[in-house]
Design a protein around this motif. Structure first.
Motif, PDB file in Angstrom:
ATOM      1  N   MET A 142     -12.573   6.563   4.682  1.00 39.37           N
ATOM      2  CA  MET A 142     -12.424   5.590   3.462  1.00 39.37           C
ATOM      3  C   MET A 142     -11.208   6.641   2.431  1.00 39.37           C
ATOM      4  O   MET A 142     -11.533   7.648   2.189  1.00 39.37           O
ATOM      5  CB  MET A 142     -13.706   6.040   2.755  1.00 39.37           C
ATOM      6  CG  MET A 142     -13.847   4.970   1.479  1.00 39.37           C
ATOM      7  SD  MET A 142     -15.573   4.255   1.198  1.00 39.37           S
ATOM      8  CE  MET A 142     -16.183   5.452   0.067  1.00 39.37           C
ATOM      9  N   LEU A 143     -10.515   5.752   2.305  1.00 39.39           N
ATOM     10  CA  LEU A 143      -9.320   6.220   1.604  1.00 39.39           C
ATOM     11  C   LEU A 143      -8.965   5.240   0.166  1.00 39.39           C
ATOM     12  O   LEU A 143      -9.265   3.955   0.309  1.00 39.39           O
ATOM     13  CB  LEU A 143      -7.904   5.990   2.394  1.00 39.39           C
ATOM     14  CG  LEU A 143      -6.651   6.613   1.873  1.00 39.39           C
ATOM     15  CD1 LEU A 143      -6.746   7.954   1.729  1.00 39.39           C
ATOM     16  CD2 LEU A 143      -5.561   6.045   2.829  1.00 39.39           C
ATOM     17  N   MET A 144      -8.739   5.999  -0.675  1.00 39.32           N
ATOM     18  CA  MET A 144      -8.318   5.220  -1.822  1.00 39.32           C
ATOM     19  C   MET A 144      -6.839   5.180  -2.250  1.00 39.32           C
ATOM     20  O   MET A 144      -6.177   6.257  -2.342  1.00 39.32           O
ATOM     21  CB  MET A 144      -8.959   5.722  -3.264  1.00 39.32           C
ATOM     22  CG  MET A 144      -8.858   4.936  -4.561  1.00 39.32           C
ATOM     23  SD  MET A 144      -9.418   5.421  -5.981  1.00 39.32           S
ATOM     24  CE  MET A 144     -11.216   4.253  -5.875  1.00 39.32           C
ATOM     25  N   ALA A 145      -6.190   3.947  -2.472  1.00 39.05           N
ATOM     26  CA  ALA A 145      -4.752   4.051  -2.946  1.00 39.05           C
ATOM     27  C   ALA A 145      -4.600   3.666  -4.412  1.00 39.05           C
ATOM     28  O   ALA A 145      -5.301   2.714  -4.862  1.00 39.05           O
ATOM     29  CB  ALA A 145      -4.177   3.191  -2.023  1.00 39.05           C
ATOM     30  N   ILE A 146      -3.944   4.668  -5.151  1.00 35.62           N
ATOM     31  CA  ILE A 146      -3.779   4.107  -6.695  1.00 35.62           C
ATOM     32  C   ILE A 146      -2.212   3.753  -6.764  1.00 35.62           C
ATOM     33  O   ILE A 146      -1.306   4.793  -6.417  1.00 35.62           O
ATOM     34  CB  ILE A 146      -4.064   5.348  -7.278  1.00 35.62           C
ATOM     35  CG1 ILE A 146      -5.546   5.926  -7.053  1.00 35.62           C
ATOM     36  CG2 ILE A 146      -3.915   5.298  -8.856  1.00 35.62           C
ATOM     37  CD1 ILE A 146      -6.083   7.330  -7.268  1.00 35.62           C
ATOM     38  N   ILE A 147      -1.994   2.732  -7.150  1.00 41.47           N
ATOM     39  CA  ILE A 147      -0.397   2.381  -7.685  1.00 41.47           C
ATOM     40  C   ILE A 147      -0.272   2.502  -9.077  1.00 41.47           C
ATOM     41  O   ILE A 147      -0.964   1.830  -9.756  1.00 41.47           O
ATOM     42  CB  ILE A 147      -0.321   0.927  -6.987  1.00 41.47           C
ATOM     43  CG1 ILE A 147      -0.614   0.790  -5.418  1.00 41.47           C
ATOM     44  CG2 ILE A 147       1.211   0.555  -7.206  1.00 41.47           C
ATOM     45  CD1 ILE A 147      -0.752  -0.416  -5.161  1.00 41.47           C
ATOM     46  N   LEU A 148       0.859   3.389  -9.331  1.00 38.94           N
ATOM     47  CA  LEU A 148       1.160   3.410 -10.651  1.00 38.94           C
ATOM     48  C   LEU A 148       2.495   2.514 -10.771  1.00 38.94           C
ATOM     49  O   LEU A 148       3.367   2.757 -10.052  1.00 38.94           O
ATOM     50  CB  LEU A 148       1.432   4.912 -11.247  1.00 38.94           C
ATOM     51  CG  LEU A 148       0.309   5.704 -10.925  1.00 38.94           C
ATOM     52  CD1 LEU A 148       0.711   7.286 -10.766  1.00 38.94           C
ATOM     53  CD2 LEU A 148      -0.709   5.587 -12.049  1.00 38.94           C
ATOM     54  N   THR A 149       2.566   1.849 -11.811  1.00 35.88           N
ATOM     55  CA  THR A 149       3.785   1.283 -12.182  1.00 35.88           C
ATOM     56  C   THR A 149       4.546   1.591 -13.291  1.00 35.88           C
ATOM     57  O   THR A 149       3.978   2.412 -13.969  1.00 35.88           O
ATOM     58  CB  THR A 149       3.427  -0.445 -12.457  1.00 35.88           C
ATOM     59  OG1 THR A 149       3.006  -0.515 -13.721  1.00 35.88           O
ATOM     60  CG2 THR A 149       2.421  -1.042 -11.433  1.00 35.88           C
ATOM     61  N   ASN A 150       5.849   1.316 -13.435  1.00 37.08           N
ATOM     62  CA  ASN A 150       6.902   1.753 -14.398  1.00 37.08           C
ATOM     63  C   ASN A 150       6.296   1.373 -15.857  1.00 37.08           C
ATOM     64  O   ASN A 150       6.651   1.868 -16.748  1.00 37.08           O
ATOM     65  CB  ASN A 150       8.087   0.941 -14.208  1.00 37.08           C
ATOM     66  CG  ASN A 150       8.453  -0.716 -14.236  1.00 37.08           C
ATOM     67  OD1 ASN A 150       7.158  -0.999 -13.628  1.00 37.08           O
ATOM     68  ND2 ASN A 150       9.113  -1.348 -14.621  1.00 37.08           N
ATOM     69  N   THR A 151       5.133   0.430 -15.998  1.00 33.70           N
ATOM     70  CA  THR A 151       4.914   0.005 -17.294  1.00 33.70           C
ATOM     71  C   THR A 151       3.708   0.665 -17.538  1.00 33.70           C
ATOM     72  O   THR A 151       3.094   0.645 -18.830  1.00 33.70           O
ATOM     73  CB  THR A 151       4.535  -1.668 -17.455  1.00 33.70           C
ATOM     74  OG1 THR A 151       3.420  -1.943 -16.412  1.00 33.70           O
ATOM     75  CG2 THR A 151       5.626  -2.269 -17.003  1.00 33.70           C
ATOM     76  N   GLY A 152       3.051   1.562 -16.789  1.00 29.86           N
ATOM     77  CA  GLY A 152       1.826   2.257 -17.028  1.00 29.86           C
ATOM     78  C   GLY A 152       0.740   1.413 -16.345  1.00 29.86           C
ATOM     79  O   GLY A 152      -0.386   2.123 -16.649  1.00 29.86           O
ATOM     80  N   MET A 153       0.865   0.419 -15.940  1.00 29.76           N
ATOM     81  CA  MET A 153      -0.421  -0.276 -15.170  1.00 29.76           C
ATOM     82  C   MET A 153      -0.790   0.666 -14.116  1.00 29.76           C
ATOM     83  O   MET A 153      -0.165   1.005 -13.215  1.00 29.76           O
ATOM     84  CB  MET A 153       0.130  -1.692 -14.962  1.00 29.76           C
ATOM     85  CG  MET A 153      -1.168  -2.579 -14.353  1.00 29.76           C
ATOM     86  SD  MET A 153      -0.506  -4.030 -13.907  1.00 29.76           S
ATOM     87  CE  MET A 153      -0.383  -4.875 -15.127  1.00 29.76           C
ATOM     88  N   VAL A 154      -2.030   0.552 -13.748  1.00 28.82           N
ATOM     89  CA  VAL A 154      -2.587   1.053 -12.660  1.00 28.82           C
ATOM     90  C   VAL A 154      -3.616   0.222 -11.672  1.00 28.82           C
ATOM     91  O   VAL A 154      -4.263  -0.448 -12.340  1.00 28.82           O
ATOM     92  CB  VAL A 154      -3.576   2.593 -13.006  1.00 28.82           C
ATOM     93  CG1 VAL A 154      -4.180   3.500 -11.815  1.00 28.82           C
ATOM     94  CG2 VAL A 154      -2.794   3.345 -13.944  1.00 28.82           C
ATOM     95  N   LYS A 155      -3.218   0.247 -10.378  1.00 27.95           N
ATOM     96  CA  LYS A 155      -4.105  -0.528  -9.695  1.00 27.95           C
ATOM     97  C   LYS A 155      -4.485   0.416  -8.465  1.00 27.95           C
ATOM     98  O   LYS A 155      -3.864   1.168  -8.129  1.00 27.95           O
ATOM     99  CB  LYS A 155      -3.159  -1.654  -8.936  1.00 27.95           C
ATOM    100  CG  LYS A 155      -2.672  -2.770  -9.978  1.00 27.95           C
ATOM    101  CD  LYS A 155      -3.390  -4.220  -9.766  1.00 27.95           C
ATOM    102  CE  LYS A 155      -3.129  -5.024 -10.802  1.00 27.95           C
ATOM    103  NZ  LYS A 155      -3.964  -6.121 -10.924  1.00 27.95           N
ATOM    104  N   GLU A 156      -6.150   0.044  -8.211  1.00 32.46           N
ATOM    105  CA  GLU A 156      -6.440   0.858  -7.335  1.00 32.46           C
ATOM    106  C   GLU A 156      -7.296  -0.020  -6.298  1.00 32.46           C
ATOM    107  O   GLU A 156      -7.753  -1.053  -6.534  1.00 32.46           O
ATOM    108  CB  GLU A 156      -7.345   2.079  -7.653  1.00 32.46           C
ATOM    109  CG  GLU A 156      -8.560   1.815  -8.133  1.00 32.46           C
ATOM    110  CD  GLU A 156      -8.506   0.971  -9.257  1.00 32.46           C
ATOM    111  OE1 GLU A 156      -8.014   1.334 -10.184  1.00 32.46           O
ATOM    112  OE2 GLU A 156      -9.303   0.231  -9.341  1.00 32.46           O
ATOM    113  N   THR A 157      -7.108   0.671  -5.017  1.00 32.25           N
ATOM    114  CA  THR A 157      -8.065  -0.173  -4.057  1.00 32.25           C
ATOM    115  C   THR A 157      -8.371   0.840  -2.884  1.00 32.25           C
ATOM    116  O   THR A 157      -7.865   1.951  -2.489  1.00 32.25           O
ATOM    117  CB  THR A 157      -7.145  -1.223  -3.365  1.00 32.25           C
ATOM    118  OG1 THR A 157      -8.020  -1.925  -2.292  1.00 32.25           O
ATOM    119  CG2 THR A 157      -6.020  -0.753  -2.671  1.00 32.25           C
TER     120      THR A 157
END
Lengths: 336, 336
Positions: free
Chosen positions: A146-161
């Motif tokens: 089980m792995l979590m990926a966390i994506i940070l964007t240039n606007t500071g928005m965070v998405k994880e899955t």
DNA sequence: ATTAGCAATCGAAAACAAAGAGTGCTAAAA
DNA sequence: TTTTAGCACTCTTTGTTTTCGATTGCTAAT
């Protein structure tokens, strides 16, 4: 072009109809809007405004109601956008001062506030991921499979899955994955995550398809994910007289149920600060009896998504637009 | 205790009323339900059932409709729970076979399917965090002032939240935080995260309140967070004849708007597999005209939350309960 | 260009009538 | 004792007619 008196008559009729929901008679205009002419004169003007398409009749001997063209003219040319009381300003300010942990909570507060003040149903949708850049992707192993990926964007928005595997994955592997993905994706737009990338990564890294593919799939999913639609005050409109018609009421519930339709509308209209759709202007048959007003809101220059209200065509455009303008400004200032 | 004939009469009246939404006459029972008695006899039974509270009249010379007590008796004693056709079984099976990435998507599919088959409005809410144990907490620094906390529970549920600080936090600090929090929380129930813990951690660690407090606050928030309520097919009920009454329709929209009320009801009722609330049984005034049926669903033994349907008191209890039982079973099996 | 005045139009509400569906009760039949 | 036929009575539903009032459009006067 309408002459001055015609404008005044049209304005009076729109405003009176917005207030009362009853067809407006020549007499009521004379009495309540201080036009210094007899009702007969007003009647002539009304007949004329009807001929030119700004007004409509419900039957031969009824008063007039505004047509869509009439509303449109009113919104574009006649409406005052500072129709907001001191109490309302105070109330809004207080609400927006509320301390929030998540910046998204501000959207909810704004949405609720608008619904409270205008008494219409409000909608909100989160910001688009369109055009965002990937600042960094982090991977955290939550379990052997089980792995979590966390994506940070240039606007500071965070998405994880979360990604689940059919086989064990080691810390070491995650490290490589981390390196490779970031190598390839940093600074890229979110939309870049797609098939060619998949091929590339699978070729480049020695890990089995079984590991790479689920990761990319999940990331793609979370990036494209439909943004959540918020609804507030669905019941508000049911107090309006037009909702005494079962057909209208049913129609409305159908609309509200069609999240896609609502999402579409919130996502269209980039041109102006505030977008007004009157009845058939949306070109969606279901919406012919309703009007929608939307605006994109930002805190500072951080895009927070779109807020909209839906109400009857006989909407208090002036009030709604005034409130939206004020909230929009307040929010923008908040970022600084 | 009701004798056999009374049971048959009651059952006939409930089923007929569920079908037609019209008060049921003695005649229609004789004609459609093959009871070999004259209408006068049935009338006598009906008068009796009314006296004992199982039936009601809308006016002196109208047919009878079931009372709440009547519905209750029907649900408890008379109803068949295998009222499900082969096509329906096939349809449900197909739907539940759909390959899903997130197990939660199964909830959505089940919810939609129920709404489609029963034509009532469905509700769903995620699993409760009640009684879950913390397996591990992971902390990932997303930026100098931004930390993500990821909570893993014993059931495999994952919750994550972002914490923002007013001052920079170092890798080293995060390491300590990680150690201390896990030291203290591993194996503990989620509810343990509360004030005493806060005091303890602040005392124990040398880090300023400014760092610890936001972490705990955010974790508390995410753990207690209201679970998202899903609604499907709000418009479905508007096709029913009872919704010709504006009052009922308006009432319904008000209910649907009150997320808390819905959440409450979905969260109550642990006793049985399937919970049936008929009208006033919920003791919520707003719901007096409606019935709600809920069930907890699991995949294997993983709790997935609660699904419910809301419809008029004149609900097809038999159909709904049959479908729910079947779906419940199918889902449970799926885990193995 | 404006307005007073008035007939004509139409909807909403009220009043009334008739029809029909169903019950409750009584007295007879099983 | 149980069941049923029969009928008067009740109440809703539906349709019809009438009345009332609001409002317009038009004409002729200002």
């Amino acid at each position: 072009m309408l002459d001055d008196r015609k404008k005044k008559v049209l304005q009076a009729i729109v405003e009176e109809y917005v207030n009362t929901a009853e067809p407006v008679s020549s007499n009521s205009i004379v009495n309540n809007y201080g036009l210094n002419y007899s009702s007969a004169t007003i009647r002539n003007e009304m007949a004329n405004l009807e001929k030119t398409g700004y007004l409509e009749k419900t039957h031969t001997s009824s008063g007039r109601i505004p047509s869509e063209k009439g509303y449109r003219y009113y919104v574009d040319e006649l409406l005052k956008d500072d129709n907001i009381s001191l109490e309302e300003i105070k109330y809004i300010s207080e609400k927006l001062e509320t301390k929030v942990n998540e910046i998204e909570d501000l959207t909810k507060i704004a949405t609720t506030t608008i619904s409270e003040i205008t008494h219409y149903t409000t909608l909100a949708i989160g910001p688009s991921t369109q055009g965002l850049l990937i600042e960094e992707i982090k991977f955290v192993l939550l379990g052997p499979r089980m792995l979590m990926a966390i994506i940070l964007t240039n606007t500071g928005m965070v998405k994880e899955t979360i990604i689940k595997f059919d086989e064990d994955v080691s810390d070491k592997q995650v490290e490589t994955i981390n390196y490779m993905f970031n190598q390839k994706l940093k600074g890229q737009p979110l939309e870049v995550i797609d098939l060619p990338l998949e091929e590339y990564l699978i070729n480049e890294m020695k890990y089995s398809v079984k590991v790479i593919r689920p990761i990319i799939e999940q990331i793609k999913r979370v990036v494209k994910q439909d943004r959540q639609l918020y609804l507030e005050g669905t019941n508000k409109l049911f107090d309006l007289p037009e909702f005494n018609s079962l057909e209208v009421a049913k129609n409305f519930v159908n609309i509200i149920d069609e999240k896609e339709l609502m999402t579409d509308i919130l996502n269209s209209g980039f041109a102006k600060d505030i977008n007004v759709y009157i009845g058939d202007e949306t070109e969606k048959q279901e919406l012919k009896d309703f009007s929608i007003i939307t605006f994109k809101h930002k805190v500072g220059d951080k895009d927070l998504g779109t807020i909209g209200i839906i109400g009857p065509k006989r909407m208090d455009y002036s009030k709604v637009i005034s409130v939206m303008k004020y909230i929009n400004k307040k929010l923008k200032d908040k970022g600084t």
